[in-house]
Scaffold this motif. Structure first.
Motif, PDB file in Angstrom:
ATOM      1  N   MET A  27       0.984  -1.112   0.066  1.00  0.00           N
ATOM      2  CA  MET A  27       0.122   0.083   0.050  1.00  0.00           C
ATOM      3  C   MET A  27       0.774   1.280   0.028  1.00  0.00           C
ATOM      4  O   MET A  27       0.492   2.238  -0.549  1.00  0.00           O
ATOM      5  CB  MET A  27      -0.878   0.121   1.284  1.00  0.00           C
ATOM      6  N   LYS A  28       1.924   1.334   0.915  1.00  0.00           N
ATOM      7  CA  LYS A  28       3.043   2.431   0.727  1.00  0.00           C
ATOM      8  C   LYS A  28       3.674   2.583  -0.742  1.00  0.00           C
ATOM      9  O   LYS A  28       3.916   3.669  -0.921  1.00  0.00           O
ATOM     10  CB  LYS A  28       3.816   2.200   1.906  1.00  0.00           C
ATOM     11  N   ASN A  29       4.076   1.454  -1.322  1.00  0.00           N
ATOM     12  CA  ASN A  29       4.700   1.555  -2.540  1.00  0.00           C
ATOM     13  C   ASN A  29       3.573   2.158  -3.788  1.00  0.00           C
ATOM     14  O   ASN A  29       4.390   2.477  -4.735  1.00  0.00           O
ATOM     15  CB  ASN A  29       5.204   0.010  -2.711  1.00  0.00           C
ATOM     16  N   HIS A  30       2.036   1.913  -3.459  1.00  0.00           N
ATOM     17  CA  HIS A  30       1.290   2.117  -4.368  1.00  0.00           C
ATOM     18  C   HIS A  30       1.016   3.329  -4.835  1.00  0.00           C
ATOM     19  O   HIS A  30       1.017   4.220  -3.885  1.00  0.00           O
ATOM     20  CB  HIS A  30      -0.002   1.171  -4.228  1.00  0.00           C
ATOM     21  N   THR A  31       1.093   3.957  -6.171  1.00  0.00           N
ATOM     22  CA  THR A  31       0.614   5.373  -6.337  1.00  0.00           C
ATOM     23  C   THR A  31      -0.890   5.362  -6.805  1.00  0.00           C
ATOM     24  O   THR A  31      -1.191   4.778  -7.792  1.00  0.00           O
ATOM     25  CB  THR A  31       1.469   5.745  -7.869  1.00  0.00           C
ATOM     26  N   ILE A  32      -1.684   5.913  -5.962  1.00  0.00           N
ATOM     27  CA  ILE A  32      -3.194   5.870  -6.244  1.00  0.00           C
ATOM     28  C   ILE A  32      -3.559   6.175  -7.590  1.00  0.00           C
ATOM     29  O   ILE A  32      -3.052   7.178  -8.287  1.00  0.00           O
ATOM     30  CB  ILE A  32      -3.718   6.657  -5.360  1.00  0.00           C
ATOM     31  N   ASP A  72      -4.015  -5.282 -10.188  1.00  0.00           N
ATOM     32  CA  ASP A  72      -4.161  -6.308  -9.231  1.00  0.00           C
ATOM     33  C   ASP A  72      -2.683  -7.114  -9.942  1.00  0.00           C
ATOM     34  O   ASP A  72      -1.917  -7.565  -9.215  1.00  0.00           O
ATOM     35  CB  ASP A  72      -5.148  -7.250  -9.771  1.00  0.00           C
ATOM     36  N   LEU A  73      -2.329  -7.304 -11.044  1.00  0.00           N
ATOM     37  CA  LEU A  73      -1.228  -7.986 -11.604  1.00  0.00           C
ATOM     38  C   LEU A  73       0.048  -7.093 -11.154  1.00  0.00           C
ATOM     39  O   LEU A  73       1.138  -7.837 -10.778  1.00  0.00           O
ATOM     40  CB  LEU A  73      -1.237  -8.014 -13.224  1.00  0.00           C
ATOM     41  N   GLU A  74       0.221  -6.144 -11.283  1.00  0.00           N
ATOM     42  CA  GLU A  74       1.399  -5.035 -10.995  1.00  0.00           C
ATOM     43  C   GLU A  74       1.563  -5.298  -9.348  1.00  0.00           C
ATOM     44  O   GLU A  74       2.839  -5.422  -9.052  1.00  0.00           O
ATOM     45  CB  GLU A  74       1.281  -3.535 -11.164  1.00  0.00           C
TER      46      GLU A  74
END
Length: 383
Positions: free
Chosen positions: A352-357, A370-372
């Motif tokens: 969640m921290k790594n993800h760019t919304i 999902d795949l990423e």
């Protein structure tokens, strides 16, 4: 006679659904079945229920089934599930596969304006906003929830108007490790996590129950299914698992649905709604045998999955998809003994921290995120 498609017929929900159908053959006909890898059980089901279509998740199973039933239309893998969601002859499709793999079939069934008996919470967690857009576009389609908690909420909401809802209260058994400290959970084995005190479920959902991630996913699903703000969704631990969930209205009335710890009632209701029918397959609750019903606060410090889900849900957009995908891979790695139990939370949090919304506009967006996320978790945590 209603034509029923069952995705996940070899799992616990699927086998319970077939028990319902077995006792109501004059009302329901099995049109299609799908299984993942348990082709021996799927073959038994084919022999008993004579479906017109089948999908199987493994090539070995595909070869065995096509050889044994040469006239049967057999599909393979993820594409096979999608094809079963496109069957014009079906009246109801039960989505009881585990994970985000159930989304595509749900989407296809909505486009055909069919009834979806939904026992796959990941569909609404990963793709809830998109699914709700589709439901507005195809108004004759309907989703009837099958999860015991969401079925209970669905039933309880019939007692009042949506504008009068004060809170939705989701009950949790507390899972395998209720009352344990973080220190107690440091070296938990997979076999220990799979010993649920009340419910007989698949391995993935049992692990999710032990982390309380399952309850967090149910919070997001409730938000998407019923359009209730997160501030109005509460979670309480109810160890007996008799009160399946409750709805509190603004006049103070609290409406609950009670039942035995058995999935057959919500499955049958999803098939027969708005009617309620008797069945030899259904067990009735005897309150005198239960005697006591207890409730307590969940331990959010030990079981961090609940608050991670609330956080992902409130952020919205692509974050619930990330939460779901990261959890699926983390549970997989735990079951393969490549990570420790408490690392499930670490993986979700880091993903969640790594993800760019991002905005989620369509099915392709959901599947891409999902795949990423899965690939990122594999790259950073798989041994």
């Amino acid at each position: 006679m209603k034509n029923i498609v069952i995705l996940g017929s070899t799992g616990s929900i699927g086998t319970n659904a077939l028990e319902i159908i077995r006792n109501k053959r004059e009302e329901f006909k099995v049109l299609a079945l799908s299984g993942h890898s348990n082709y021996d059980l799927l073959i038994e089901q084919i022999e008993e229920f004579s479906p017109k279509y089948v999908s199987i998740g493994s090539e070995v199973g595909y070869d065995k089934i096509t050889k044994k039933f040469p006239k049967l239309k057999v599909f393979l893998g993820r594409e096979g599930l999608k094809k079963l969601g496109q069957l014009l002859e079906m009246d109801i499709i039960l989505i009881s596969v585990t994970g985000a793999i159930g989304i595509e079939a749900t989407v296809e069934a909505i486009k055909l304006e069919k009834r979806i008996a939904l026992a796959n919470k990941e569909t609404m967690v990963a793709g809830g906003s998109y699914i709700n857009k589709l439901l507005k576009k195809y108004p004759k389609a309907e989703i009837i929830p099958v999860d015991s908690e969401h079925s209970a909420i669905f039933q309880s909401l019939l007692s009042g108007k949506k504008k009068d809802v004060q809170n939705i209260i989701i009950t949790a058994s507390g899972g395998t490790f209720r009352g344990k400290s973080r220190k107690d959970l440091e070296n938990i084995k997979v076999s220990e996590a799979l010993k649920h005190p009340n419910w007989s479920m698949g391995k993935k959902i049992t692990i999710d129950s032990s982390t309380l991630v399952n309850k967090g996913l149910e919070v997001i699903e409730a938000h998407e299914l019923f359009g209730v703000d997160y501030d109005k969704i509460k979670v309480i631990v109810h160890p007996e698992s008799i009160v399946h969930s409750l709805v509190e209205f603004k006049d103070g009335a609290v409406i609950a649905q009670l039942g035995v710890t058995d999935m057959k009632l919500p499955i049958q209701l999803a098939f027969t709604y708005p009617d309620r029918e008797s069945s030899l397959a259904l067990e009735h609750l005897d309150l005198l045998k239960i005697k006591n019903l207890t409730f307590e606060e969940p331990d959010r410090e030990v079981f961090k999955g609940l608050d991670l889900a609330f956080k992902a849900g409130k952020i919205g957009k692509s974050m619930p998809t990330v939460l779901n995908a990261a959890n699926e891979v983390a549970v997989e790695l735990f079951m393969k003994e490549e990570i420790k139990f408490l690392e499930i939370y670490d993986i979700i949090e880091e993903a969640m921290k790594n993800h760019t919304i991002k905005d989620v506009e369509n099915l392709e967006d959901i599947l891409k995120i999902d795949l990423e996320t899965r690939n990122w978790v594999y790259k950073n945590f798989k041994k």
